[in-house]
Design a protein around this motif. Structure first.
Motif, PDB file in Angstrom:
ATOM      1  N   ILE A   1      -6.552  46.209 -22.289  1.00 10.74           N
ATOM      2  CA  ILE A   1      -7.160  44.980 -22.792  1.00 10.74           C
ATOM      3  C   ILE A   1      -7.324  44.013 -21.629  1.00 10.74           C
ATOM      4  O   ILE A   1      -6.369  43.741 -20.903  1.00 10.74           O
ATOM      5  N   SER A   2      -8.535  43.495 -21.455  1.00 15.20           N
ATOM      6  CA  SER A   2      -8.804  42.552 -20.371  1.00 15.20           C
ATOM      7  C   SER A   2      -8.601  41.122 -20.862  1.00 15.20           C
ATOM      8  O   SER A   2      -9.087  40.738 -21.925  1.00 15.20           O
ATOM      9  N   CYS A   3      -7.883  40.347 -20.087  1.00 14.08           N
ATOM     10  CA  CYS A   3      -7.673  38.929 -20.389  1.00 14.08           C
ATOM     11  C   CYS A   3      -7.264  38.239 -19.092  1.00 14.08           C
ATOM     12  O   CYS A   3      -6.404  38.768 -18.377  1.00 14.08           O
ATOM     13  N   PRO A   4      -7.856  37.091 -18.762  1.00 12.37           N
ATOM     14  CA  PRO A   4      -8.933  36.376 -19.459  1.00 12.37           C
ATOM     15  C   PRO A   4     -10.262  37.145 -19.378  1.00 12.37           C
ATOM     16  O   PRO A   4     -10.387  38.118 -18.625  1.00 12.37           O
ATOM     17  N   ILE A   5     -11.257  36.681 -20.129  1.00 12.07           N
ATOM     18  CA  ILE A   5     -12.578  37.277 -20.104  1.00 12.07           C
ATOM     19  C   ILE A   5     -13.594  36.235 -19.648  1.00 12.07           C
ATOM     20  O   ILE A   5     -13.315  35.033 -19.642  1.00 12.07           O
ATOM     21  N   GLY A   6     -14.778  36.721 -19.284  1.00 16.31           N
ATOM     22  CA  GLY A   6     -15.809  35.813 -18.789  1.00 16.31           C
ATOM     23  C   GLY A   6     -15.766  35.715 -17.281  1.00 16.31           C
ATOM     24  O   GLY A   6     -15.055  36.450 -16.602  1.00 16.31           O
ATOM     25  N   ASP A   7     -16.535  34.790 -16.770  1.00 18.52           N
ATOM     26  CA  ASP A   7     -16.622  34.552 -15.332  1.00 18.52           C
ATOM     27  C   ASP A   7     -16.253  33.096 -15.073  1.00 18.52           C
ATOM     28  O   ASP A   7     -17.007  32.194 -15.444  1.00 18.52           O
ATOM     29  N   PRO A   8     -15.087  32.832 -14.459  1.00 17.18           N
ATOM     30  CA  PRO A   8     -14.666  31.434 -14.264  1.00 17.18           C
ATOM     31  C   PRO A   8     -15.651  30.625 -13.437  1.00 17.18           C
ATOM     32  O   PRO A   8     -15.690  29.390 -13.548  1.00 17.18           O
ATOM     33  N   ASN A   9     -16.476  31.291 -12.624  1.00 18.87           N
ATOM     34  CA  ASN A   9     -17.466  30.568 -11.823  1.00 18.87           C
ATOM     35  C   ASN A   9     -18.567  29.958 -12.681  1.00 18.87           C
ATOM     36  O   ASN A   9     -19.285  29.064 -12.231  1.00 18.87           O
ATOM     37  N   LEU A  10     -18.711  30.440 -13.913  1.00 16.86           N
ATOM     38  CA  LEU A  10     -19.756  29.925 -14.795  1.00 16.86           C
ATOM     39  C   LEU A  10     -19.297  28.720 -15.601  1.00 16.86           C
ATOM     40  O   LEU A  10     -20.116  28.048 -16.232  1.00 16.86           O
ATOM     41  N   GLY A  11     -17.994  28.456 -15.632  1.00 14.64           N
ATOM     42  CA  GLY A  11     -17.488  27.316 -16.379  1.00 14.64           C
ATOM     43  C   GLY A  11     -16.910  27.713 -17.722  1.00 14.64           C
ATOM     44  O   GLY A  11     -16.905  28.893 -18.096  1.00 14.64           O
ATOM     45  N   LYS A  12     -16.450  26.695 -18.475  1.00 13.67           N
ATOM     46  CA  LYS A  12     -15.748  26.937 -19.731  1.00 13.67           C
ATOM     47  C   LYS A  12     -16.556  26.569 -20.969  1.00 13.67           C
ATOM     48  O   LYS A  12     -16.031  26.613 -22.083  1.00 13.67           O
ATOM     49  N   HIS A  13     -17.822  26.208 -20.800  1.00 11.90           N
ATOM     50  CA  HIS A  13     -18.655  25.964 -21.977  1.00 11.90           C
ATOM     51  C   HIS A  13     -18.764  27.272 -22.765  1.00 11.90           C
ATOM     52  O   HIS A  13     -18.846  28.357 -22.179  1.00 11.90           O
ATOM     53  N   PRO A  14     -18.757  27.222 -24.106  1.00  8.04           N
ATOM     54  CA  PRO A  14     -18.809  28.467 -24.892  1.00  8.04           C
ATOM     55  C   PRO A  14     -19.942  29.406 -24.501  1.00  8.04           C
ATOM     56  O   PRO A  14     -19.740  30.617 -24.392  1.00  8.04           O
TER      57      PRO A  14
END
Length: 308
Positions: A269-282
């Motif tokens: 299981i991967s966590c965190p997910i997303g790309d932190p360089n893109l920001g935290k907007h949904p």
């Protein structure tokens, strides 16, 4: 052929539609053979790419519907005639579909996994590939079009909040994916695009999922997140991601270990997910998750690697 469900929905809604499929390509083209779009008098869905090519094809499809013609073949060079610089050429097959035609296709595909039909008048007997089976997604041979039924990769999104809904709406238009969005809150599942399958509980969606599914856990309840991770690690899955901080994941790892899961299992299981360089907007989180998912080896569709 991955758009059978889309085809059914469009015909149920419109009565009759035109489907445009790239039957064959030569040289540099915007999309590969098998790319398709659906066209009706005041709208369309899907894409065969190419800007001007798609515009002209949509016009031809609407003309076919107006004229009551069943099939039309367009052979188009992507050069000066269309003002495009690709330099290649495509064969487009445009077909009219009503309920009877859709069910004919569905029945044949369910029985054999292939749908071979004579497109051009004067075409001879079915080619050998139609009798023996083909490996290619789409084959154009001697006036025959042969399409192979291809499964969509299942993606189950647990949680229909800001991130889950944004992710589902990003992924749903992709013909390679079958997206399920699950939430206990009925109001969060209203007014969804038709291509998204709703589920009234994440745990039920997990239980019903195929063993090859990708899971994304983004619920509003940390206890539910943990239970989903626990249940997921007791069954097969392709990949999984959990929204949260490094602190949340450290606590989850401890709790999952206490529940009997090994480090190797938990690490799937991967966590965190997303790309932190893109920001935290949904939407930014969803964009990062979608990009990572589409890079997975099993989801690299051939025509995503070709541009014009």
């Amino acid at each position: 052929m991955r758009d059978l469900d889309d085809l059914r929905r469009a015909v149920a809604r419109e009565g009759a539609i035109a489907r445009v499929v790239i039957a064959a390509t030569r040289g540099s083209t915007p999309r590969a053979a098998g790319a398709a779009m659906l066209v009706w008098p005041d709208g369309q869905s899907g894409s065969i790419g190419g800007g001007r090519l798609e515009h002209e094809a949509a016009g031809a499809a609407r003309a076919l519907l107006t004229e009551g013609v069943g099939i039309r073949v367009l052979r188009q060079a992507l050069g000066p005639a269309l003002g495009q610089c690709c330099g290649g050429a495509v064969v487009l097959v445009i077909e009219r579909f009503d309920r009877q035609r859709v069910e004919e296709a569905a029945s044949t595909l369910a029985e054999t996994g292939l749908w071979a039909r004579r497109i051009e008048a004067g075409a001879g007997d079915p080619p050998r590939t139609a009798r023996q089976g083909v490996q290619a997604t789409t084959t154009w041979s001697d006036g025959w079009l042969i399409e192979r039924l291809l499964p969509r990769h299942p993606v189950v999104i647990h949680g229909a909040g800001h991130v889950g809904r944004a992710l589902a709406e990003m992924l749903a238009p992709l013909p390679d994916l079958a997206v399920t969005l699950a939430d206990t809150r009925a109001e969060m599942l209203r007014n969804m695009p038709a291509a998204i399958t709703p589920s009234d509980h994440p745990l039920r969606a997990l239980s019903a999922a195929q063993d090859t599914a990708t899971h994304v856990i983004v619920t509003h309840d940390h206890a539910l997140d943990l239970e989903l991770c626990h249940q997921l690690l007791q069954r097969p899955f392709a990949s999984a991601g959990l929204i949260g901080s490094a602190t949340k994941w450290a606590r989850f790892r401890q709790r999952l270990a206490a529940l009997g899961h090994t480090d190797a299992q938990i690490s799937r299981i991967s966590c965190p997910i997303g790309d932190p360089n893109l920001g935290k907007h949904p939407q930014a989180i969803a964009l990062g998750v979608a990009a990572a998912l589409l890079k997975e080896p099993g989801l690299r569709a051939a025509d995503r690697r070709r541009t014009a």
